[in-house]
Design an enzyme around this catalytic site. Structure first.
Site: not given
Length: 451
Positions: A288, A303, A375, A378, A416
């Site tokens: 990403r 991130r 988070e 999701s 994560r």
């Protein structure tokens, strides 16, 4: 993509529902395109009907020996007009399609209306955050102190927002992915799939990443944009449809999530109803650009431009999709529970959901160093939004093709999860205890220590 019949029935109501998620639907633009489409379509049908009538008249006139010159000229003129009308109708259909490609999904009626994450609703919590009797360190300090997390090397090799892991930490990262895959296949009934990390533009459009989010993607130019005569001859000889062959693409995209290649397995397919539900799990790296995230989470692994994820994907009958969302989310929760990581389950409000989602649950894991939940998964139900873009369908009992409902969720984001383990299982001496559930995948190692 939204059902155009729903928009034709009540565009104003659709606009009101989209406004709940902060999207301004251009009702006037849609109605202008629709009005012209209906006019052109009516004129096209009338021209065809008139041509058919005149063609029959010509036959009757010839049978009587009458002169057909004028009538034939009118038929020819109608033919030219019809071609022009059909060309314009095709252009309008393309404009409507492009317009709809930029419109997000409608939120499910159970989704709370809100502008941003502050309106998200906490559904439940699991586990109690640990109390430490020593100063808590974050995952960066822990990993670097172990000599097993090296951001400087990653910057030298590539740049910022990349990571190099070594030794036991690298093994723990690998063990996490294998542990998740084994749990989801053996206990939750998912079929493991291995998929390409590069996909074509059709795949990105199918799941909703294109055209709206192109800046978030890594585009990779491909060298066979202009194939040689020999290459074209080879393709023709084996009967390959060059329009569907990946080497004909001008470029590929690195996948931002395994959702893209896995969900697109059913693009342009019609499956038997008895084959449903289809449940797939895949472990892939994800890429990403993190466009728009400048200055956010610059420290550590939260991130990254490249990270690993175990993705859960389900394709189900429409009447089963909301039960499937609860089940899929529970499957992701199981991983956190087995690892003993405290977390909370959040129902996202209308303004915080992803573009394609009708309803989303976020699972947020406790990070001691940040003293908050972040988070880690999701889980979303897209209803028919992706299936309509992909034409992914199943055959009903009456034999009629019907759009599937698609769902996916992280089961979990591997990096994560690693961060959460480092912080929640840290010890005063700088070591990290390996969660008991992971030890069989770690060769029995129960603690990460300095080499």
């Amino acid at each position: 993509m939204l059902d155009i019949q729903l928009l034709r029935k009540d565009a104003v109501l659709v606009a009101e529902r989209l406004a709940a998620r902060g999207f301004a639907f251009d009702t006037a633009r849609f109605e202008t395109l629709e009005a012209e489409r209906k006019t052109i379509q009516t004129r096209t049908q009338e021209a065809q009907s008139r041509r058919n009538t005149l063609s029959k008249q010509i036959g009757m006139m010839k049978g009587k020996g009458e002169d057909t010159t004028a009538v034939m000229a009118e038929v020819a003129g109608l033919g030219d007009e019809q071609k022009q009308l059909e060309t314009r109708l095709s252009e309008l259909q393309a404009e409507l399609n492009d317009f709809l490609m930029g419109v997000p999904n409608l939120p499910h009626e159970s989704v709370a209306v809100g502008k941003d994450e502050t309106a998200n609703v906490e559904v439940s919590r699991w586990g109690t955050p640990k109390t430490f009797d020593f100063p808590v360190r974050d995952h960066v300090d822990i990993g670097e102190s172990l000599g097993q997390l090296d951001f400087e090397a990653a910057v030298k090799i590539t740049g910022s927002r990349f990571t190099v892991m070594k030794g036991g930490l690298a093994r723990l990262h690998r063990a996490l992915a294998q542990f998740m895959l084994d749990v989801h296949t053996a206990e939750h009934g998912y079929t493991e799939v291995y998929v390409p990390y590069l996909v074509n533009a059709d795949s990105m459009r199918g799941t909703g990443q294109l055209p709206k989010f192109e800046e978030d993607l890594f585009k990779v130019p491909f060298g066979l944009e202009d194939p040689s005569a020999a290459e074209q001859a080879r393709i023709a000889a084996v009967g390959v449809d060059s329009s569907r062959e990946p080497v004909r693409q001008k470029h590929f995209y690195l996948i931002p999530t395994a959702e893209v290649p896995v969900t697109n397995l059913l693009r342009d397919e019609i499956v038997a109803a008895e084959a449903l539900p289809l449940k797939f799990v895949a472990h892939t790296p994800c890429f990403r650009s993190e466009a728009g995230s400048y200055g956010r989470d610059t420290r550590g692994m939260i991130r990254q431009h490249q990270f690993d994820k175990v993705e859960l994907v389900q394709m189900v009958k429409p009447e089963d999709s909301y039960a499937a969302l609860e089940s899929l989310t529970a499957n992701a929760e199981t991983i956190l529970q087995k690892l003993g990581l405290p977390y909370r389950k959040m129902a996202l409000c209308s303004g915080d959901m992803g573009f394609s989602s009708a309803k989303t649950y976020d699972l947020e894991v406790w990070l001691p160093a940040q003293n908050t939940y972040r988070e880690i998964s999701s889980c979303s139900n897209f209803e028919t939004f992706q299936a309509r873009r992909m034409q992914a369908r199943f055959k009903t009992g009456q034999g009629k093709p019907e759009l599937l409902h698609t769902l996916n969720g992280s089961g979990l984001a591997v990096g994560r999860t690693l961060v959460a383990i480092l912080e929640n299982y840290q010890n005063a001496d700088g070591s990290v205890t390996v969660p008991e559930a992971l030890r069989p995948w770690m060769g029995g190692i129960d603690r990460l220590t300095t080499a």
